[in-house]
Design an enzyme around this catalytic site. Sequence first.
Site, PDB file in Angstrom:
ATOM      1  N   ARG A   1       0.820  -7.724  -3.209  1.00 38.08           N
ATOM      2  CA  ARG A   1      -0.460  -7.733  -3.943  1.00 38.08           C
ATOM      3  C   ARG A   1      -0.363  -8.618  -5.187  1.00 38.08           C
ATOM      4  O   ARG A   1      -1.337  -9.283  -5.562  1.00 38.08           O
ATOM      5  CB  ARG A   1      -0.864  -6.304  -4.318  1.00 38.08           C
TER       6      ARG A   1
ATOM      7  N   ARG B   1       6.309   0.629  -0.708  1.00 36.88           N
ATOM      8  CA  ARG B   1       5.326   0.615  -1.813  1.00 36.88           C
ATOM      9  C   ARG B   1       5.738  -0.405  -2.882  1.00 36.88           C
ATOM     10  O   ARG B   1       4.879  -1.055  -3.484  1.00 36.88           O
ATOM     11  CB  ARG B   1       5.208   2.011  -2.444  1.00 36.88           C
TER      12      ARG B   1
ATOM     13  N   TYR C   1      -8.808   7.634   5.291  1.00 40.51           N
ATOM     14  CA  TYR C   1      -8.947   7.730   3.832  1.00 40.51           C
ATOM     15  C   TYR C   1      -9.597   9.045   3.391  1.00 40.51           C
ATOM     16  O   TYR C   1     -10.188   9.104   2.320  1.00 40.51           O
ATOM     17  CB  TYR C   1      -9.759   6.543   3.315  1.00 40.51           C
TER      18      TYR C   1
ATOM     19  N   ASN D   1      -7.211  -5.781  -1.640  1.00 45.04           N
ATOM     20  CA  ASN D   1      -5.791  -5.834  -2.004  1.00 45.04           C
ATOM     21  C   ASN D   1      -4.849  -5.953  -0.802  1.00 45.04           C
ATOM     22  O   ASN D   1      -3.692  -5.571  -0.870  1.00 45.04           O
ATOM     23  CB  ASN D   1      -5.424  -4.668  -2.940  1.00 45.04           C
TER      24      ASN D   1
ATOM     25  N   LYS E   1      -4.836  -5.204   5.859  1.00 42.99           N
ATOM     26  CA  LYS E   1      -6.278  -4.953   5.820  1.00 42.99           C
ATOM     27  C   LYS E   1      -7.045  -6.206   6.283  1.00 42.99           C
ATOM     28  O   LYS E   1      -6.456  -7.291   6.400  1.00 42.99           O
ATOM     29  CB  LYS E   1      -6.672  -4.536   4.398  1.00 42.99           C
TER      30      LYS E   1
ATOM     31  N   PHE F   1     -15.777   4.840  -4.938  1.00 44.82           N
ATOM     32  CA  PHE F   1     -15.545   3.613  -4.162  1.00 44.82           C
ATOM     33  C   PHE F   1     -15.329   3.875  -2.671  1.00 44.82           C
ATOM     34  O   PHE F   1     -15.085   2.944  -1.908  1.00 44.82           O
ATOM     35  CB  PHE F   1     -14.348   2.836  -4.730  1.00 44.82           C
TER      36      PHE F   1
ATOM     37  N   GLU G   1      -0.192   9.577   8.989  1.00 43.77           N
ATOM     38  CA  GLU G   1      -0.830   8.293   9.316  1.00 43.77           C
ATOM     39  C   GLU G   1      -0.280   7.712  10.623  1.00 43.77           C
ATOM     40  O   GLU G   1      -1.042   7.161  11.429  1.00 43.77           O
ATOM     41  CB  GLU G   1      -0.656   7.321   8.142  1.00 43.77           C
TER      42      GLU G   1
ATOM     43  N   THR H   1      -1.514  -0.636  -6.826  1.00 42.89           N
ATOM     44  CA  THR H   1      -2.830  -0.609  -6.156  1.00 42.89           C
ATOM     45  C   THR H   1      -3.764  -1.696  -6.691  1.00 42.89           C
ATOM     46  O   THR H   1      -4.418  -2.390  -5.920  1.00 42.89           O
ATOM     47  CB  THR H   1      -3.476   0.780  -6.351  1.00 42.89           C
TER      48      THR H   1
ATOM     49  N   HIS I   1      -2.113  -1.892   3.076  1.00 46.75           N
ATOM     50  CA  HIS I   1      -1.955  -0.453   2.854  1.00 46.75           C
ATOM     51  C   HIS I   1      -0.517  -0.049   3.183  1.00 46.75           C
ATOM     52  O   HIS I   1       0.060  -0.561   4.136  1.00 46.75           O
ATOM     53  CB  HIS I   1      -2.898   0.340   3.770  1.00 46.75           C
TER      54      HIS I   1
END
Length: 150
Positions: free
Chosen positions: A103, A86, A50, A113, A10, A58, A127, A92, A116
Site C-alpha cells: 500500500r 499485514r 466484510y 488500497n 482488490k 464507508f 475467510e 490500512t 486485503h
Amino acid sequence: MAEQTFIMIKPDGVQRGLVAEVIARFEKKGFTLRGLKLQNVEQAFAEKHYEDLSSKPFFHGLVHYIISGPVVAMVWEGKSVVTTGRTIIGATNPAQSAPGTIRGDYAIDIGRNVIHGSDSVESAQKEIALWFPEGTVQWKSSLHPWINEQ
Ligand code: GDP
Ligand code: MG
C-alpha cells in the site's frame, strides 16, 4: 497445520496490473501459495466477507468497490504469515503505509488500497473457509528447508 492467511488483490489492484507484483512479494519472501483464483464477487458475498464492518459509514462504498471488478483470492502459508502478511501489505490508510509496503508503494486512498489481508489467525480461518469452500492445494516446496530452519 502451518499458519495460513487469506490475501485478496482488490479490483483496483487487478485493473492496475499489480497481480504479478503482489504475488512476487509473497513468493519471494518464502511463503507457500496454497490457493489462487480470479473471480467476480457477488454483493451478498462481499457483505459477508466484510460483515464486521457493516455498521461503518464507508460499508456501502466498500462493498461497491469490492464488487466493481474481478479480484484475485489467495491462500498463503508459512510461519507467522498472518502478521508478516499485514506487514508486507502496510497500514490500512496508504497515507500512513510505509514505503516498501504494497500500500505504501502503490496506493494513495484508503478506499482504493489495492489489497486485503486477514488480521488474525482466527479471521484467516473464517475467510479461507468462506472463499475456498472447495479447499486448497496440499503441497510442500522443495525449498522448505532452505527457507525454514526447521
Ligand atoms: P484492513 O484490514 O487494513 O483492510 O482494514 P479494515 O479491515 O479496517 O477495513 C477494510 C477495508 O475498508 C480497508 O482496507 C479499506 O479499503 C476500507 N476502509 C477502512 N476504513 C475506511 C475509511 O475510513 N474510509 C473508507 N472509505 N474506507 C475504509
Ligand atoms: Mg481488515
